[in-house]
Design a protein around this motif. Structure first.
Motif, mmCIF file in Angstrom:
data_model
loop_
_atom_site.group_PDB
_atom_site.id
_atom_site.type_symbol
_atom_site.label_atom_id
_atom_site.label_comp_id
_atom_site.label_asym_id
_atom_site.label_seq_id
_atom_site.Cartn_x
_atom_site.Cartn_y
_atom_site.Cartn_z
ATOM 1 N N ILE A 633 4.366 62.886 66.454
ATOM 2 C CA ILE A 633 3.015 63.431 66.613
ATOM 3 C C ILE A 633 2.012 62.551 65.868
ATOM 4 C CG2 ILE A 633 1.499 65.350 65.978
ATOM 5 C CD1 ILE A 633 3.801 67.257 66.543
ATOM 6 N N SER A 634 2.357 62.139 64.659
ATOM 7 C CA SER A 634 1.461 61.305 63.850
ATOM 8 C C SER A 634 1.181 59.970 64.545
ATOM 9 C CB SER A 634 2.082 61.047 62.476
ATOM 10 O OG SER A 634 2.320 62.258 61.800
ATOM 11 N N SER A 635 2.235 59.362 65.075
ATOM 12 C CA SER A 635 2.062 58.073 65.756
ATOM 13 C C SER A 635 1.204 58.225 67.010
ATOM 14 C CB SER A 635 3.431 57.486 66.124
ATOM 15 O OG SER A 635 4.207 57.267 64.969
ATOM 16 N N GLU A 636 1.449 59.292 67.774
ATOM 17 C CA GLU A 636 0.670 59.530 68.992
ATOM 18 C C GLU A 636 -0.778 59.853 68.666
ATOM 19 O OE1 GLU A 636 1.538 59.084 72.187
ATOM 20 O OE2 GLU A 636 3.401 58.244 71.369
ATOM 21 N N LEU A 637 -1.005 60.556 67.551
ATOM 22 C CA LEU A 637 -2.375 60.865 67.150
ATOM 23 C C LEU A 637 -3.154 59.585 66.871
ATOM 24 C CD1 LEU A 637 -4.695 62.692 66.210
ATOM 25 C CD2 LEU A 637 -3.622 62.728 63.943
ATOM 26 N N MET A 638 -2.556 58.657 66.149
ATOM 27 C CA MET A 638 -3.245 57.405 65.855
ATOM 28 C C MET A 638 -3.550 56.630 67.142
ATOM 29 S SD MET A 638 -3.851 57.416 62.695
ATOM 30 C CE MET A 638 -3.891 59.206 62.648
ATOM 31 N N LYS A 639 -2.622 56.679 68.102
ATOM 32 C CA LYS A 639 -2.874 56.023 69.393
ATOM 33 C C LYS A 639 -4.052 56.679 70.107
ATOM 34 C CE LYS A 639 1.944 54.622 70.264
ATOM 35 N NZ LYS A 639 3.137 54.865 71.132
#
Length: 694
Positions: A633-639
């Motif tokens: 979720i954190s990685s997708e949020l930054m994207k």
């Protein structure tokens, strides 16, 4: 209740209830009643038409539930949360509809001179905000809006001025609605997760369900525990961490007569609280306040977008002036003014973060701010505490080895007396073992003193009793093994974790606790490696032999045994000096220093309340794969944040170019600008993980 099927397709029903008028509260009762039915996957209730759309897998169960439904009966089931989004949505729906209707009536029925007068009156709101920004030395969006309205009025183009203000008003309503709904959805998903409390009656303490606590009851809260209800301190003294409510960084001393709030945590001491508000009183509003405070904890990506939005305002204003100087065309100039980057950048970024926090809550992961999600996405090192994280949160007592000819059951009874107030999984195991054997220990109750990360010290029947780690019992307290029991002590098995109980300076018993690894621990560690975590470390207060065996089974990159709280925090400091981003995962009071030191501190929600209060993120302890989900979720949020940034800048730049080229009018620019802002904000509210990624 009598109802009629209006439409049916595979797995979907639309029904009409013959209930006369349906209030918003009634609609919520029906919705949550149907959601609680086995076989129902989704429900939408329309109060104006008294209709409900039900998506299901079991048609018979749905029809039976509808036949049995009655508002009064369902209301008593207490299925509806304290706050829902229905009233909020209706408020903004009505506001939006009334704005559009008022605009239509104005253009259709009101004479032009009166419309011009109304436009002048309404313009003061925008001109005032623009002047206020200028006087404070800021070139903000308010200046752009005021300029667009003022230029139209000075030209005598009251129609354009009214259109501009209409579009600005619509944009404000949509932005406010979108933001408040994001906050409300997240707040509704958060709770205290406190089930039982100690209630004091006379000299007796009884553990009861928090749902049975009433105003005026006396509840006892000790070190490391959360204050579950609002009230006034009636006895004792404690320092309380109120950061989640007031934002104060330092704990506050509370004594008799002081007021304490639900959701705050006792860092040290013990207090008796006279309950002022029963469950739920005022808590929702404070959660909303906490979320709004958490929005200040921006990730660097959010902060970059926010600062860029402010920096672009002068360029937009300069571009407006340049357009007029080059074209002498006021319409083209207004087209530039009606497009700004700030609204979309400042709205979509926080909404993306709030949505990610809400999505985390769906997985029972509570996050305190966007900067911590960014830290998780960038982390390359994870530090695990062993007990309650890599191992199950419910260890069990395998055996009690008495020393000095003492009775094993009596020693377990005594240990349970001390441990029952201590917020840790090992302590819970001791209490559960005593309960299973029917060993009552109420008569042993005495004042206890916590020695963080080591154990507990108390006085029972005029004898000093301590329980805790080997370091605490033998090194700090100087206790000794009874003469003649040295061989028994040296033969203690390394397969168990040990709690040492000493009475009057002499070892009285060793409690052997089985602390089995989580079934998914090894696979979760591998999955975290696959997600880009290059270094996974286990730190534990256990002996070297036990730690080595656990490390080998789960596949961590390195381990450290026999560590103290300061050792964990110092290790993280050293990792920071090497330029690494560190996540710390723990569940006890002793993990608090390390949780504070890490870039993102993650507490297990069955652990100590103080650990959860200090931590930046709280994760359900049911499944370690939740850490993998958090990372995704954190990685997708930054994207998503980076994508939003690129889209907003490019799309609004295109609108400016089209306006300067005379291809679109100012009102059209405003329409597309507001529509794109709403669209990207709505997109930012969607889940980051697809069904197959969960």
């Amino acid at each position: 209740m009598k109802c009629k099927i209006l439409h049916e397709s595979k797995g979907r029903l639309r029904v009409h209830l013959f209930c006369g008028k349906m209030s918003l509260d009634n609609a919520d009762v029906l919705e949550y009643y149907l959601r609680a039915v086995n076989g129902v996957t989704d429900v939408s209730v329309y109060d104006r038409t008294c209709d409900a759309v039900i998506v299901f897998t079991d048609r018979k169960a749905v029809l039976k539930a509808l036949a049995d439904f009655a508002f009064e009966k369902a209301q008593k089931m207490c299925l509806v949360p304290d706050h829902t989004s229905r009233k909020l949505n209706r408020e903004f729906e009505d506001k939006l509809v009334m704005t559009v209707i008022a605009r239509f009536i104005s253009k259709t029925f009101i004479p032009a001179p009166i419309r011009a007068f109304i436009a002048v009156i309404r313009s003061w709101k925008y001109i005032k905000h623009g002047l206020k920004a200028l006087l404070s030395g800021k070139l903000s969006v308010a200046v752009l809006d005021a300029t667009a309205v003022t230029v139209s009025l000075l030209r005598g183009d009251f129609k354009t001025a009214a259109s501009v203000m209409f579009m600005l008003n619509i944009g404000e309503i949509l932005e406010d609605w979108t933001h408040k709904k994001s906050v409300a959805d997240l707040a509704g998903a958060m709770s205290l997760n406190v089930e039982n409390v100690w209630v004091k009656t006379g000299d007796t303490e009884t553990l009861i369900s928090i749902n049975n606590v009433r105003e005026g009851d006396l509840i006892v809260v000790r070190t490391g525990n959360m204050i579950p209800l609002d009230g006034k301190v009636a006895g004792g003294e404690a320092t309380v961490n109120q950061a989640s409510i007031t934002g104060e960084s330092l704990p506050v001393r509370k004594s008799e007569g002081s007021y304490v709030y639900a959701g705050t945590v006792v860092e040290e001491g013990e207090c008796v609280v006279c309950v002022d508000k029963a469950l739920g009183g005022g808590r929702y509003d404070r959660i909303v306040k906490m979320i709004e405070q958490s929005e200040k904890l921006k990730s660097s990506s959010e902060d970059k977008a926010s600062r860029l939005a402010d920096r672009l305002v002068p360029y937009t204003l300069g571009g407006t002036i340049l357009t007029y100087l080059l074209t002498r065309n006021v319409t083209k100039m207004l087209a530039v003014l009606m497009v700004d980057f700030s609204c979309a950048l400042k709205l979509s970024m926080p909404i993306a973060v709030l949505s990610a926090m809400r999505e985390c809550n769906n997985y029972k992961i509570s996050v305190k701010g966007g900067k911590f999600l960014e830290a998780v996405s960038e982390a390359d090192t994870i530090v695990f505490d062993k007990t309650g994280t890599l191992t199950y949160a419910a260890p069990t007592v395998e055996k009690v080895i008495p020393f000095g000819n003492r009775d094993a059951d009596e020693m377990l009874r005594l240990a349970a007396c001390l441990e029952e107030h201590y917020p840790h999984s090992m302590a819970n195991a001791v209490v559960a073992a005593a309960k299973e054997k029917g060993l009552s220990h109420e008569e042993y109750h005495s004042s206890v003193e916590y020695v963080v990360a080591h154990g507990i010290s108390s006085t029972v029947e005029n004898e000093k009793v301590i329980i805790g780690s080997a370091h605490f019992v033998f090194e700090d307290e100087g206790c000794v093994v009874p003469e003649g029991d040295e061989e028994l002590f040296n033969s203690l098995s390394g397969e168990y974790s040990h709690l040492y109980l000493a009475v009057s300076g002499v070892l009285a018993a060793v409690i052997c606790i089985s602390d089995p690894l989580r079934a998914e621990a090894a696979d979760a560690i591998k999955a975290l490696h696959d997600c880009g975590i290059s270094k996974i470390v286990m730190m534990t207060g256990d002996n070297e032999q036990t730690a080595k065996a656990v490390a080998a089974k789960v596949g961590v990159d390195e381990f450290h045994a026999g560590v103290l709280p300061e050792d964990k925090a110092n290790f993280i400091k050293r990792e920071h000096e090497k330029g690494r981003k560190v996540i710390m995962i723990g569940d006890g009071v002793n993990d608090s220093p390390a949780l504070s030191e890490a870039d993102a501190g993650i507490a297990i929600n069955t652990g100590a309340a103080i650990a959860k209060e200090i931590a930046d993120i709280t994760v359900s302890s049911e499944d370690l794969y939740m850490l993998v989900t958090l990372r995704k979720i954190s990685s997708e949020l930054m994207k998503r944040i980076h994508h939003n940034y690129r889209f907003i800048v490019s799309f609004n730049l295109m609108l400016i170019l089209l306006g300067v080229g005379g291809i679109i009018q100012p009102t059209t620019s405003a329409l597309f600008h507001n529509a794109s802002t709403l669209a990207i904000s709505l997109k930012s509210m969607t889940n980051l993980l697809d069904e197959e990624e969960k």
